[in-house]
Design an enzyme around this catalytic site. Structure first.
Site, PDB file in Angstrom:
ATOM      1  N   GLU A  10       0.811  -1.215   0.000  1.00  0.00           N
ATOM      2  CA  GLU A  10       0.000   0.000   0.000  1.00  0.00           C
ATOM      3  C   GLU A  10       0.846   1.267   0.000  1.00  0.00           C
ATOM      4  O   GLU A  10       0.333   2.348  -0.236  1.00  0.00           O
ATOM      5  CB  GLU A  10      -0.981  -0.013   1.179  1.00  0.00           C
ATOM      6  CG  GLU A  10      -0.342  -0.129   2.543  1.00  0.00           C
ATOM      7  CD  GLU A  10      -0.076   1.228   3.163  1.00  0.00           C
ATOM      8  OE1 GLU A  10      -0.774   2.192   2.819  1.00  0.00           O
ATOM      9  OE2 GLU A  10       0.837   1.313   3.988  1.00  0.00           O
ATOM     10  N   GLN A 109       1.097   4.466  17.936  1.00  0.00           N
ATOM     11  CA  GLN A 109       1.348   3.180  17.281  1.00  0.00           C
ATOM     12  C   GLN A 109       2.836   2.859  17.244  1.00  0.00           C
ATOM     13  O   GLN A 109       3.240   1.711  17.393  1.00  0.00           O
ATOM     14  CB  GLN A 109       0.819   3.198  15.844  1.00  0.00           C
ATOM     15  CG  GLN A 109      -0.678   3.066  15.697  1.00  0.00           C
ATOM     16  CD  GLN A 109      -1.085   3.035  14.231  1.00  0.00           C
ATOM     17  OE1 GLN A 109      -0.239   3.086  13.341  1.00  0.00           O
ATOM     18  NE2 GLN A 109      -2.368   2.961  13.984  1.00  0.00           N
ATOM     19  N   ALA A 294      -8.071  -5.423  12.372  1.00  0.00           N
ATOM     20  CA  ALA A 294      -7.277  -6.557  11.892  1.00  0.00           C
ATOM     21  C   ALA A 294      -5.823  -6.149  11.665  1.00  0.00           C
ATOM     22  O   ALA A 294      -4.891  -6.923  11.921  1.00  0.00           O
ATOM     23  CB  ALA A 294      -7.875  -7.113  10.603  1.00  0.00           C
ATOM     24  N   ASP A 295      -5.624  -4.943  11.210  1.00  0.00           N
ATOM     25  CA  ASP A 295      -4.280  -4.404  10.998  1.00  0.00           C
ATOM     26  C   ASP A 295      -3.584  -4.154  12.335  1.00  0.00           C
ATOM     27  O   ASP A 295      -2.425  -4.523  12.541  1.00  0.00           O
ATOM     28  CB  ASP A 295      -4.424  -3.115  10.194  1.00  0.00           C
ATOM     29  CG  ASP A 295      -3.104  -2.442   9.899  1.00  0.00           C
ATOM     30  OD1 ASP A 295      -2.069  -3.103  10.043  1.00  0.00           O
ATOM     31  OD2 ASP A 295      -3.120  -1.262   9.530  1.00  0.00           O
ATOM     32  N   HIS A 321      -3.534  -2.671   3.255  1.00  0.00           N
ATOM     33  CA  HIS A 321      -2.816  -2.071   4.373  1.00  0.00           C
ATOM     34  C   HIS A 321      -2.357  -3.154   5.345  1.00  0.00           C
ATOM     35  O   HIS A 321      -1.199  -3.179   5.780  1.00  0.00           O
ATOM     36  CB  HIS A 321      -3.765  -1.092   5.079  1.00  0.00           C
ATOM     37  CG  HIS A 321      -3.087  -0.034   5.879  1.00  0.00           C
ATOM     38  ND1 HIS A 321      -2.753  -0.202   7.192  1.00  0.00           N
ATOM     39  CD2 HIS A 321      -2.684   1.219   5.546  1.00  0.00           C
ATOM     40  CE1 HIS A 321      -2.189   0.904   7.647  1.00  0.00           C
ATOM     41  NE2 HIS A 321      -2.131   1.780   6.670  1.00  0.00           N
TER      42      HIS A 321
END
Length: 353
Positions: A10, A109, A294-295, A321
């Site tokens: 991505e 993150q 999910a990522d 992604h």
């Protein structure tokens, strides 16, 4: 030295953030070229540069830009290539400011998992965007936090002190990270469990009167929700202008969050109908984990597996992604992701470590 191509998959900023996080967690240096090559404005924007600076701050390592025919120097806005040499992540008190509406959740993150593996509690003060369409919002992360802990103790506490919308930014959040005493817990999310609660909230500041009522009215009509499930949250005028429409679906085993954002070119009804479509898509599946979560679950799933705690989760779909994120994680950790389709109903994700 791990070599990464920032244009792969991505081709966005997630490649850099995951690389920074796992470089700190694993002690492996990396070089990345073509940073954000698939974006309209390639290279480091303010939020990405802040991620690099945050990684250096918590790990005491070094980052330098790699320019053609030069030795390397300070990383700057717009750079498309850099080299990062990690130190060891240290718990402590940190303050990171993006300086624009760029999302401060992206900074979180970057440093969350290195600090979750450190010794001692860390306190972060984050400033920047908290709700914009290009990143997980603070609302999303606050509800998703229990999923990161698996069956373990609470890992993450979030306090949203001030909302920050695009394009003004100016948001502020206090984050407390508790490294789990027993290590990263296994994630096992294969069923939603029974539904507990569902509600929507319209966050708005400095926008025309009536927008919130129109957006919530569309949700009421679409889902047949009662008035007490529809929350009109008018914010202080100096937190705007901004508008975020959020739906929260709480189940026994998981809470999923979906959002749609208003802008001058989009009517209130369009904002709400966009969200209705996304929520209905999730409700049509049996899988508990939506495409955005999910990522986010890939790094803790991998770290737990390396500590002898294998797990798995069932997702509605795998975005480009998420697939790109998996490939980057595999560069740093001795494992492979296993993605098993379940008819047309989604995919089960696990790892072979």
């Amino acid at each position: 030295m791990i070599e990464l191509d920032g244009s792969a998959g991505e081709g966005g900023g997630q490649i850099l953030r995951t690389a920074l996080a796992l470089s700190l967690a694993s002690g492996q240096p990396f070089r990345i070229d073509n940073i954000r090559a698939r974006r309209p404005k390639p290279g480091l924007l303010r939020q990405h540069l802040t991620c690099v600076q945050a990684a250096v701050a918590v790990g005491g390592g070094a980052a330098e830009t790699i320019a053609r025919n030069s030795e390397g120097n300070e990383v700057r806005l717009g750079d498309t290539c850099l080299q990062f040499t990690p130190g060891k992540a240290r718990s402590g008190d940190y303050e990171f400011a993006v300086g624009s509406a760029g999302s401060c959740t992206l900074v979180l993150q970057t440093v969350l998992w290195p600090l979750a593996l450190a010794q001692g509690v860390s306190n972060l003060l984050l400033r920047g965007g908290t709700h914009n369409p290009m990143a997980p919002s603070l609302s999303f992360l606050k509800h998703a936090a229990p999923c990161f802990a698996g069956d373990g103790d609470a890992l993450l506490e979030l306090e949203l002190r001030r909302h920050g919308f695009y394009p003004a930014g100016g948001g502020e959040a206090q984050v407390r990270i508790h490294p789990p005493a027993q290590g990263i817990a296994a994630i096992n999310l294969t069923e939603r469990g029974k539904p507990l609660r569902a509600w929507a909230e319209c966050l708005h500041a400095g926008i025309p009167r009536g927008v919130a009522a129109r957006e919530l009215g569309v949700l009421k009509s679409a889902f047949g929700w009662a008035d007490d499930q529809l929350r009109d949250r008018g914010l202080r005028a100096n937190e705007g202008p901004g508008n975020a429409l959020v739906v929260v679906l709480e189940y026994e085993n998981i809470t999923e969050v979906f959002a749609s954002y208003g802008d001058k070119a989009t009517s209130a009804e369009q904002v709400a109908h966009r969200l209705v479509k996304e929520v209905r898509g999730y409700l049509a599946h049996a899988a508990p984990v939506g495409p955005h979560l999910a990522d986010q679950l890939m790094i803790p799933l991998a770290l737990a597996a390396l500590q002898g705690r294998p797990g798995q989760y069932f997702a509605t779909e795998l975005t480009e992604h998420a697939l790109t994120n998996a490939r980057v994680i595999e560069k740093f950790l001795p494992l492979r992701f296993v993605m098993k389709p379940v008819d047309a109903k989604g995919v089960v994700i696990s790892v072979n470590a």
